[in-house]
Design an enzyme around this catalytic site. Sequence first.
Site, PDB file in Angstrom:
ATOM      1  N   ASP A  81      13.664 112.070 102.606  1.00  0.00           N
ATOM      2  CA  ASP A  81      13.033 113.362 102.293  1.00  0.00           C
ATOM      3  C   ASP A  81      13.838 114.557 102.770  1.00  0.00           C
ATOM      4  O   ASP A  81      13.291 115.615 103.076  1.00  0.00           O
ATOM      5  CB  ASP A  81      11.611 113.430 102.896  1.00  0.00           C
ATOM      6  CG  ASP A  81      10.732 112.307 102.387  1.00  0.00           C
ATOM      7  OD1 ASP A  81      10.960 111.858 101.248  1.00  0.00           O
ATOM      8  OD2 ASP A  81       9.845 111.881 103.128  1.00  0.00           O
ATOM      9  N   LYS A 140      17.228 115.501  98.814  1.00  0.00           N
ATOM     10  CA  LYS A 140      18.266 114.956  97.933  1.00  0.00           C
ATOM     11  C   LYS A 140      18.058 115.392  96.484  1.00  0.00           C
ATOM     12  O   LYS A 140      19.000 115.804  95.807  1.00  0.00           O
ATOM     13  CB  LYS A 140      18.262 113.414  98.029  1.00  0.00           C
ATOM     14  CG  LYS A 140      18.586 112.901  99.434  1.00  0.00           C
ATOM     15  CD  LYS A 140      18.432 111.394  99.535  1.00  0.00           C
ATOM     16  CE  LYS A 140      17.017 110.889  99.479  1.00  0.00           C
ATOM     17  NZ  LYS A 140      16.166 111.221 100.631  1.00  0.00           N
TER      18      LYS A 140
HETATM   19  P1  GDP Z   1      14.099 113.887  98.848  1.00  0.00           P
HETATM   20  O1  GDP Z   1      13.275 112.656  98.856  1.00  0.00           O
HETATM   21  O2  GDP Z   1      15.274 113.804  99.756  1.00  0.00           O
HETATM   22  O3  GDP Z   1      14.504 114.337  97.468  1.00  0.00           O
HETATM   23  O4  GDP Z   1      13.173 115.055  99.444  1.00  0.00           O
HETATM   24  P2  GDP Z   1      11.614 115.290  99.092  1.00  0.00           P
HETATM   25  O5  GDP Z   1      11.520 115.879  97.754  1.00  0.00           O
HETATM   26  O6  GDP Z   1      10.803 114.095  99.374  1.00  0.00           O
HETATM   27  O7  GDP Z   1      11.222 116.331 100.227  1.00  0.00           O
HETATM   28  C1  GDP Z   1      11.850 117.552 100.350  1.00  0.00           C
HETATM   29  C2  GDP Z   1      10.774 118.652 100.249  1.00  0.00           C
HETATM   30  O8  GDP Z   1      11.281 119.870 100.719  1.00  0.00           O
HETATM   31  C3  GDP Z   1      10.337 118.923  98.829  1.00  0.00           C
HETATM   32  O9  GDP Z   1       8.996 119.304  98.826  1.00  0.00           O
HETATM   33  C4  GDP Z   1      11.232 120.084  98.416  1.00  0.00           C
HETATM   34  O10 GDP Z   1      10.643 120.890  97.404  1.00  0.00           O
HETATM   35  C5  GDP Z   1      11.317 120.848  99.704  1.00  0.00           C
HETATM   36  N1  GDP Z   1      12.566 121.579  99.930  1.00  0.00           N
HETATM   37  C6  GDP Z   1      13.832 121.235  99.584  1.00  0.00           C
HETATM   38  N2  GDP Z   1      14.712 122.114 100.087  1.00  0.00           N
HETATM   39  C7  GDP Z   1      14.003 123.031 100.772  1.00  0.00           C
HETATM   40  C8  GDP Z   1      14.347 124.178 101.545  1.00  0.00           C
HETATM   41  O11 GDP Z   1      15.511 124.533 101.735  1.00  0.00           O
HETATM   42  N3  GDP Z   1      13.323 124.867 102.124  1.00  0.00           N
HETATM   43  C9  GDP Z   1      12.028 124.514 101.962  1.00  0.00           C
HETATM   44  N4  GDP Z   1      11.094 125.248 102.573  1.00  0.00           N
HETATM   45  N5  GDP Z   1      11.668 123.425 101.246  1.00  0.00           N
HETATM   46  C10 GDP Z   1      12.636 122.697 100.668  1.00  0.00           C
HETATM   47  P1  IMO Z   2      13.071 109.346  99.650  1.00  0.00           P
HETATM   48  O1  IMO Z   2      14.092 108.794  98.678  1.00  0.00           O
HETATM   49  C1  IMO Z   2      10.908 108.825 103.353  1.00  0.00           C
HETATM   50  C2  IMO Z   2       9.811 104.748 104.473  1.00  0.00           C
HETATM   51  C3  IMO Z   2       8.358 104.378 104.472  1.00  0.00           C
HETATM   52  C4  IMO Z   2       8.330 103.318 105.544  1.00  0.00           C
HETATM   53  C5  IMO Z   2       9.653 102.586 105.330  1.00  0.00           C
HETATM   54  C6  IMO Z   2       9.556 101.343 104.471  1.00  0.00           C
HETATM   55  O2  IMO Z   2      12.035 110.184  99.019  1.00  0.00           O
HETATM   56  O3  IMO Z   2      13.772 110.009 100.780  1.00  0.00           O
HETATM   57  P2  IMO Z   2       9.122 100.811 101.908  1.00  0.00           P
HETATM   58  O4  IMO Z   2       8.183 101.430 100.919  1.00  0.00           O
HETATM   59  O5  IMO Z   2      10.549 100.966 101.557  1.00  0.00           O
HETATM   60  O6  IMO Z   2       8.729  99.419 102.254  1.00  0.00           O
HETATM   61  O7  IMO Z   2       8.885 101.670 103.267  1.00  0.00           O
HETATM   62  O8  IMO Z   2      10.509 103.524 104.698  1.00  0.00           O
HETATM   63  N1  IMO Z   2      10.320 105.302 103.199  1.00  0.00           N
HETATM   64  C7  IMO Z   2      10.622 106.586 103.016  1.00  0.00           C
HETATM   65  N2  IMO Z   2      10.477 107.649 103.847  1.00  0.00           N
HETATM   66  N3  IMO Z   2      11.463 108.982 102.145  1.00  0.00           N
HETATM   67  C8  IMO Z   2      11.642 107.937 101.322  1.00  0.00           C
HETATM   68  O9  IMO Z   2      12.331 108.027 100.167  1.00  0.00           O
HETATM   69  C9  IMO Z   2      11.165 106.668 101.727  1.00  0.00           C
HETATM   70  N4  IMO Z   2      11.146 105.445 101.166  1.00  0.00           N
HETATM   71  C10 IMO Z   2      10.642 104.620 102.081  1.00  0.00           C
HETATM   72  O10 IMO Z   2       7.551 105.485 104.780  1.00  0.00           O
HETATM   73  O11 IMO Z   2       8.374 103.924 106.804  1.00  0.00           O
HETATM   74 MG    MG Z   3      11.298 112.062  99.232  1.00  0.00          MG
END
Ligand code: GDP
Ligand code: IMO
Ligand code: MG
Length: 420
Positions: free
Chosen positions: A14, A17
Site C-alpha cells: 500500500d 504503487k
Molecule cells: P498500492 O497498493 O501500493 O497501490 O497503494 P494503495 O492504493 O493500497 O494505497 C495507497 C493510498 O494512498 C491510496 O488510497 C492512494 O489514493 C493514496 N495516495 C497515494 N499517494 C498519495 C499521496 O501522496 N498522498 C496522499 N494523501 N494519499 C496518497
Molecule cells: P498491495 O499490492 C498490504 C497482507 C495481508 C496479510 C498478509 C497475507 O495493495 O500493496 P494474503 O492475502 O496474501 O494471504 O495476506 O499480507 N497483504 C497486503 N497488505 N497491501 C497488499 O497489497 C497486501 N496483500 C497482502 O494483510 O497481512
Molecule cells: Mg494496496
Amino acid sequence: MKKVDVLLGLQWGDEGKGKIVDVITPNYKIVSRFQGGPNAGHTLEFNQQKYVLHTIPSGIFRDNTLNIIGNGVVIDPIILQKEINQLEASGVDVRSKLRISRSAHLILPTHRLLDAASEHAKGKDKIGSTLKGIGPTYMDKTGRNGLRFGDLFQPDAQERYDRLKQKHHEFLQAFNEIPSIELNENAWWDAVHFLKQFPVVDSSLEIDTALKNNESVLAEGAQGTMLDIDFGTYPFVTSSNTVTAGACTGLGVAPNRIGEVMGIFKAYCTRVGSGPFPTELNDEVGEAMRKEGREFGSTTGRARRCGWLDLPALKYAIRINGVTQLIMMKADVLSIFEDILVCTGYHVGELTTNEIPLYLEDAKPVYTKLSGWKSDLTTIRKESDFPKELTDYIRFIEAETGVPISIVSVGPDREQTILR
Ligand code: GDP
Ligand code: IMO
Ligand code: MG
C-alpha cells in the site's frame, strides 16, 4: 537493447504503487504484474475519479500501453471479470490492452475456503490474510497440483478442476471447523469462459519481443518487500516473492535484463494484518496518521496500522531489491506534525543494530527527531516550492540510504506528483 524497469513496494504494501505506475505508464509500451493476485488493491485517482485495481496492471488507463498479467500472478476469474466489467463500464478499453499469461495459476473457489479454514484454525496467531485464496493457490503451484490459465483450453479442463477440488475437500477434512463461505462455482466457470476471449500469451516471449523492438517495459509489484515469502517478517507474509527477483521468475525475464529498480515507500509506515512492526504507534499520533492518510485497506477496508518511517527496514529492502531510485509517497500526511521521528536503528536485547533480526518483534526502535514543515503540500507542483524542512527530510533519507529520491508524491491525484 532496452531493459525491464521494476517498480515495487519497500514496506508492507500500500505504498502507492498503483498511483505511480499510472503516472509513469506513458513512458512504457508494456506494464506487467509479476506476482500476487487479488490480495492487492492499487488505487489511482485522476479527473476526480478513483479506481482500485486488484489483478489488472495499473497501466490500463493509458492508451498505447499493453498490460500483461504475468505467469507469477494468481488469478481469481470472478474478481478479474468484475474488474474488467467495471473498467469497461467507465469507458476504459480493456479488451484491446489486456493480455493474460498462459502459465498464471488460478484461484479456485475451494482455495478461498482453504484460506479461511487455515486462518480460522490459527486463532490468535492468524496472518491477517485478505482471504482471497492466495496462500493455498501458491501451495498448489509449488506442490505441483495447480491449474493454470492455459490449462483451461484443454479438453479435460473440467476433470482437472474436479480433481483439484476433490483434493481440497480431502484437505478440508483436517480442519475441525470449516467457515461457511459461498463457493459460487457457476460464476467461476462463467468468468473463465469470459476470460478465454482475451489473448493468452507467454509473458516472457511478449516482453523479449518488445525489448528487441526497443520498446520499454515496466514490471509492477504487488504487496511489499517486508511481506515477501523469503525476506519478509515470516510467517506474517504473503506467499510470493515480492522483490525484484520475483519480476524475473514472475515474467520470465533474465536477471541481466533488469534495468531501473524504483523502490516506493511512504514517508511513514503502515501495515495491515498481523505481524511485527517496530515503529507502530498505538496512540493518538498513530490515530492521527491513520485519519490524515485515510489509512484503510483498498481490498478489505481494514484499518491500517501506522507508525514512523523505519530506515533499517528501508535499507534492507533497498539492498535486496537493488533499488536505483526511491519514490516517496504521502509526504503531505506528515504536514500535521510539529516533529517527525525516523527510526535509525534498533535495540535488540543488549545490542544496537541497523540490521533486521530474524524476529523483528524483538527490535525496539531508536529514533532521530526532525522538524516538521507544518504547511500544506498538496498544491505544490515543483520542488522549488518545498518547505525547507521537507527538503531536509528528503536529504536525510537520501544520505542514510545512499539512493536518490526521484519522485515525491503530495496527494492521491495523478497531478500531485513532483518529478525531481
Ligand atoms: P498500492 O497498493 O501500493 O497501490 O497503494 P494503495 O492504493 O493500497 O494505497 C495507497 C493510498 O494512498 C491510496 O488510497 C492512494 O489514493 C493514496 N495516495 C497515494 N499517494 C498519495 C499521496 O501522496 N498522498 C496522499 N494523501 N494519499 C496518497
Ligand atoms: P498491495 O499490492 C498490504 C497482507 C495481508 C496479510 C498478509 C497475507 O495493495 O500493496 P494474503 O492475502 O496474501 O494471504 O495476506 O499480507 N497483504 C497486503 N497488505 N497491501 C497488499 O497489497 C497486501 N496483500 C497482502 O494483510 O497481512
Ligand atoms: Mg494496496
